[in-house]
Write an enzyme that holds these catalytic residues in place. Structure first.
Site, PDB file in Angstrom:
ATOM      1  N   LYS A 179      14.987 -52.100  14.132  1.00  0.00           N
ATOM      2  CA  LYS A 179      13.573 -51.743  14.237  1.00  0.00           C
ATOM      3  C   LYS A 179      13.232 -50.508  13.409  1.00  0.00           C
ATOM      4  O   LYS A 179      14.107 -49.712  13.055  1.00  0.00           O
ATOM      5  CB  LYS A 179      13.186 -51.606  15.712  1.00  0.00           C
ATOM      6  CG  LYS A 179      13.163 -53.018  16.341  1.00  0.00           C
ATOM      7  CD  LYS A 179      12.459 -53.141  17.642  1.00  0.00           C
ATOM      8  CE  LYS A 179      12.421 -54.629  18.030  1.00  0.00           C
ATOM      9  NZ  LYS A 179      12.003 -54.887  19.390  1.00  0.00           N
ATOM     10  N   ARG A 239      19.960 -57.147  22.523  1.00  0.00           N
ATOM     11  CA  ARG A 239      19.532 -58.201  21.598  1.00  0.00           C
ATOM     12  C   ARG A 239      19.716 -57.673  20.174  1.00  0.00           C
ATOM     13  O   ARG A 239      19.104 -56.678  19.798  1.00  0.00           O
ATOM     14  CB  ARG A 239      18.056 -58.514  21.877  1.00  0.00           C
ATOM     15  CG  ARG A 239      17.440 -59.591  20.999  1.00  0.00           C
ATOM     16  CD  ARG A 239      15.972 -59.776  21.375  1.00  0.00           C
ATOM     17  NE  ARG A 239      15.327 -60.820  20.602  1.00  0.00           N
ATOM     18  CZ  ARG A 239      14.797 -60.635  19.406  1.00  0.00           C
ATOM     19  NH1 ARG A 239      14.837 -59.443  18.831  1.00  0.00           N
ATOM     20  NH2 ARG A 239      14.211 -61.641  18.784  1.00  0.00           N
TER      21      ARG A 239
HETATM   22  N1  HH2 Z   1      11.632 -57.944  19.552  1.00  0.00           N
HETATM   23  C1  HH2 Z   1      11.338 -58.896  18.657  1.00  0.00           C
HETATM   24  C2  HH2 Z   1      11.232 -60.237  19.057  1.00  0.00           C
HETATM   25  N2  HH2 Z   1      11.463 -60.593  20.336  1.00  0.00           N
HETATM   26  N3  HH2 Z   1      12.019 -60.001  22.546  1.00  0.00           N
HETATM   27  C3  HH2 Z   1      12.314 -59.072  23.445  1.00  0.00           C
HETATM   28  N4  HH2 Z   1      12.548 -59.413  24.715  1.00  0.00           N
HETATM   29  N5  HH2 Z   1      12.391 -57.746  23.118  1.00  0.00           N
HETATM   30  C4  HH2 Z   1      12.164 -57.317  21.855  1.00  0.00           C
HETATM   31  O1  HH2 Z   1      12.202 -56.092  21.595  1.00  0.00           O
HETATM   32  C5  HH2 Z   1      11.848 -58.288  20.857  1.00  0.00           C
HETATM   33  C6  HH2 Z   1      11.780 -59.650  21.239  1.00  0.00           C
HETATM   34  C7  HH2 Z   1      11.098 -58.518  17.233  1.00  0.00           C
HETATM   35  O2  HH2 Z   1      12.277 -58.635  16.476  1.00  0.00           O
HETATM   36  P1  HH2 Z   1      12.668 -59.890  15.569  1.00  0.00           P
HETATM   37  O3  HH2 Z   1      12.767 -61.124  16.381  1.00  0.00           O
HETATM   38  O4  HH2 Z   1      13.879 -59.561  14.809  1.00  0.00           O
HETATM   39  O5  HH2 Z   1      11.514 -59.982  14.499  1.00  0.00           O
HETATM   40  P2  HH2 Z   1      10.208 -60.875  14.342  1.00  0.00           P
HETATM   41  O6  HH2 Z   1       9.324 -60.642  15.504  1.00  0.00           O
HETATM   42  O7  HH2 Z   1       9.628 -60.393  13.054  1.00  0.00           O
HETATM   43  O8  HH2 Z   1      10.653 -62.312  14.270  1.00  0.00           O
END
Ligand code: HH2
Length: 311
Positions: free
Chosen positions: A252, A287
């Site tokens: 992040k 995660r």
């Molecule tokens: N962050 C993201 C997506 N899903 N779910 C939970 N429970 N907590 C989080 O902090 C969280 C999440 C964002 O990260 P990422 O999936 O890598 O990116 P994107 O939203 O661009 O697909």
């Protein structure tokens, strides 16, 4: 009309309070096709991220092809992932929602490919939509990850309750399109804790057993870098007692900022360190995109916590 002596004695006896959940107890469940899963919450539980989007902030476009996604899932399994979290809509700051039919078009072939992997860990679906969650469950998903924590559609609780699957409830201020414009809190820790407690109670009122609920402070979702750091620093105060816990800070932006502007692909070491710190401060699920790096850092954290190098 008085109850008889025995009955009276029973009525006078103080009722035992409902047993509190030990958030470190194992979580086990079975999905309709007969597969059973167990997650050991006394140890770090690694959730590997598999985004099947064209535009996720760190791995967009890499795993959209179902065969590639399955290959990556197998790799994460070998590296020590206990859960695979698939997301078909980016929620990066400033993003617009993906239409529901497009979300499902991306998810279905990947869910089918993962279901064919022998011994595949539980697959969690990162969605806040009831219909996507319901269809995913029918297609073999074994866990839900709702970044709106049931606020978009409370019916998602029904799937967690009827299907008896675990559900992640995350804190977010605002919504992805605008959440990073000007996030403000009086006391970020108190507000996030209150929110998580309130969402957990709502889920329980809607039939979700407490042991299926996993609470996540939602780093980067309507929070400045300083808010994120405050949450990590005071993590033991963030989680309401008696609930299972999660931290998701992989790659992040605040980590990039600490590193003087490193891009997402160069934030894995920082992610692993921050995940290990979070584990030592009480988060059980972490995660992450880079499972291998996190696994190593968490093994050290766990050895320090237990005071022994043995598993
Ligand atoms: N962050 C993201 C997506 N899903 N779910 C939970 N429970 N907590 C989080 O902090 C969280 C999440 C964002 O990260 P990422 O999936 O890598 O990116 P994107 O939203 O661009 O697909």
């Amino acid at each position: 009309m008085f109850p008889d002596r025995h009955k009276r004695r029973r009525l006078l006896k103080p009722r035992k309070p409902a047993p509190e959940l030990d958030p470190q107890s194992p979580l086990s469940w079975t999905v309709p096709d007969g597969r059973s899963f167990v997650l050991d919450f006394s140890r770090p539980v690694i959730m590997g991220v598999l985004n099947v989007t064209p535009d996720s902030f760190s791995d967009g476009g890499r795993w959209s092809d179902p065969e590639k996604a399955a290959e990556r899932a197998r790799e994460m399994m070998a590296e020590g992932a206990h859960v695979i979290d698939i997301g078909a809509e980016t929620t990066r700051p400033g993003s617009e929602p993906t239409p529901e039919d497009e979300e499902w078009r991306r998810l279905l072939p990947v869910l089918e490919a993962l279901r064919r992997i022998p011994g595949c860990p539980p697959v969690s679906v990162d969605t806040y939509r009831f219909s996507t969650a319901a269809r995913s469950f029918m297609a073999g998903a074994a866990m839900l990850n709702d970044i709106y924590a049931g606020r978009k559609d409370r019916r998602i609780f029904r799937i967690a309750s009827d299907g008896a699957v675990p559900i992640v409830l995350m804190h977010m201020q605002g919504e992805p399109r605008t959440m990073q414009a000007e996030p403000r809190y009086g006391d970020v820790v108190a507000e996030v804790r209150e929110f998580l407690w309130e969402r957990a109670k709502d889920a329980e009122r809607n039939g979700v057993p407490r042991d299926r609920i996993i609470l996540d402070p939602g780093l980067g979702f309507g929070k400045t870098a300083d808010h994120n750091l405050e949450l990590v620093r005071r993590l033991p105060e963030v989680f309401p007692p008696g609930y299972r816990t999660m931290m998701a800070l992989s790659r992040k932006a605040f980590l990039g900022r600490i590193l003087g502007g490193a891009p997402p692909a160069e934030r894995d070491l920082a992610t692993s360190v921050a995940s290990a710190i979070s584990f030592l401060k009480g988060a059980r699920v972490v995660r992450v995109h880079n499972v291998k790096a996190a696994r190593e850092a968490l093994s050290v954290a766990e050895a320090v916590m237990r005071g022994t190098a043995g598993a």
